[in-house]
Write a protein that holds these residues in place. Structure first.
Motif, short mmCIF file in Angstrom:
data_model
loop_
_atom_site.label_atom_id
_atom_site.label_comp_id
_atom_site.label_asym_id
_atom_site.label_seq_id
_atom_site.Cartn_x
_atom_site.Cartn_y
_atom_site.Cartn_z
N MET A 1 46.88 4.70 -43.85
CA MET A 1 45.63 4.87 -43.14
C MET A 1 45.47 3.73 -42.15
SD MET A 1 41.73 4.95 -44.58
CE MET A 1 41.70 3.30 -45.20
N PRO A 2 45.93 3.90 -40.91
CA PRO A 2 45.72 2.86 -39.90
C PRO A 2 44.24 2.75 -39.53
CG PRO A 2 47.42 4.41 -39.21
CD PRO A 2 46.76 4.99 -40.41
N VAL A 3 43.79 1.51 -39.43
CA VAL A 3 42.41 1.23 -39.00
C VAL A 3 42.49 0.26 -37.83
CG1 VAL A 3 40.17 0.28 -39.64
CG2 VAL A 3 41.53 1.55 -41.33
N VAL A 4 41.88 0.63 -36.72
CA VAL A 4 41.82 -0.22 -35.55
C VAL A 4 40.36 -0.56 -35.31
CG1 VAL A 4 42.22 -0.38 -33.07
CG2 VAL A 4 43.85 0.84 -34.52
N GLN A 5 40.08 -1.85 -35.17
CA GLN A 5 38.71 -2.28 -34.89
C GLN A 5 38.69 -2.89 -33.49
OE1 GLN A 5 37.06 -4.74 -37.93
NE2 GLN A 5 34.99 -4.53 -37.12
N VAL A 6 37.80 -2.38 -32.65
CA VAL A 6 37.70 -2.81 -31.26
C VAL A 6 36.32 -3.43 -31.06
CG1 VAL A 6 37.74 -2.03 -28.85
CG2 VAL A 6 39.16 -0.87 -30.57
N HIS A 7 36.31 -4.62 -30.50
CA HIS A 7 35.05 -5.28 -30.16
C HIS A 7 34.93 -5.25 -28.64
CE1 HIS A 7 34.69 -6.95 -34.22
NE2 HIS A 7 35.99 -7.16 -34.13
N ILE A 8 33.88 -4.59 -28.16
CA ILE A 8 33.66 -4.51 -26.72
C ILE A 8 32.20 -4.85 -26.42
CG2 ILE A 8 35.49 -2.85 -26.22
CD1 ILE A 8 33.38 -0.65 -26.19
N LYS A 9 31.97 -5.30 -25.20
CA LYS A 9 30.61 -5.57 -24.77
C LYS A 9 29.86 -4.23 -24.71
CE LYS A 9 30.04 -6.72 -20.51
NZ LYS A 9 29.97 -7.33 -19.19
N GLU A 10 28.62 -4.26 -25.15
CA GLU A 10 27.86 -3.00 -25.15
C GLU A 10 27.65 -2.49 -23.74
OE1 GLU A 10 23.96 -3.35 -26.85
OE2 GLU A 10 23.31 -4.84 -25.42
N GLY A 11 27.42 -1.19 -23.65
CA GLY A 11 27.14 -0.59 -22.35
C GLY A 11 28.10 0.52 -21.96
N ARG A 12 29.13 0.76 -22.77
CA ARG A 12 30.06 1.85 -22.45
C ARG A 12 29.39 3.18 -22.79
NH1 ARG A 12 32.10 -2.74 -22.26
NH2 ARG A 12 34.15 -3.12 -21.39
N THR A 13 29.77 4.23 -22.08
CA THR A 13 29.20 5.55 -22.34
C THR A 13 29.89 6.17 -23.56
OG1 THR A 13 30.82 6.72 -20.98
CG2 THR A 13 28.83 5.89 -19.86
N VAL A 14 29.26 7.17 -24.11
CA VAL A 14 29.85 7.90 -25.24
C VAL A 14 31.17 8.52 -24.79
CG1 VAL A 14 29.56 9.86 -26.80
CG2 VAL A 14 27.64 8.33 -26.35
N GLU A 15 31.24 9.01 -23.56
CA GLU A 15 32.47 9.60 -23.05
C GLU A 15 33.60 8.57 -23.02
OE1 GLU A 15 29.48 9.88 -21.39
OE2 GLU A 15 29.05 11.91 -22.04
N GLN A 16 33.30 7.36 -22.60
CA GLN A 16 34.31 6.30 -22.58
C GLN A 16 34.80 5.97 -23.99
OE1 GLN A 16 31.86 3.52 -20.33
NE2 GLN A 16 33.40 3.49 -18.71
N LYS A 17 33.88 5.92 -24.93
CA LYS A 17 34.27 5.61 -26.32
C LYS A 17 35.08 6.75 -26.92
CE LYS A 17 29.97 4.17 -27.01
NZ LYS A 17 28.75 3.70 -27.68
N ARG A 18 34.74 7.99 -26.59
CA ARG A 18 35.54 9.13 -27.05
C ARG A 18 36.98 9.02 -26.55
NH1 ARG A 18 30.96 12.77 -25.68
NH2 ARG A 18 29.96 13.18 -27.66
#
Length: 61
Positions: free
Chosen positions: A1-18
């Protein structure tokens, strides 16, 4: 079960996160042979006042 955790500055759209989750999953499937349904992508959005770089908060830059 690979798990990737990404820390990004808030403000990205839902489409970008998808798209981020889709592409990161595809890389793990291609490179590591992971089963797509077993890949977990966790996106942590961090407010600028909670992120520092070079001794300064991003909100102060």
């Amino acid at each position: 079960m690979p798990v990737v955790q990404v820390h990004i500055k808030e403000g990205r759209t839902v489409e970008q996160k998808r798209e981020l989750a889709k592409r990161m999953t595809a890389v793990l499937v291609e490179v590591c042979g992971a089963a797509e349904e077993r890949v977990h992508i966790i996106i942590d959005e961090v407010r600028e006042e909670n992120w520092g770089r070079g001794g300064r908060l991003l909100s102060d830059m």
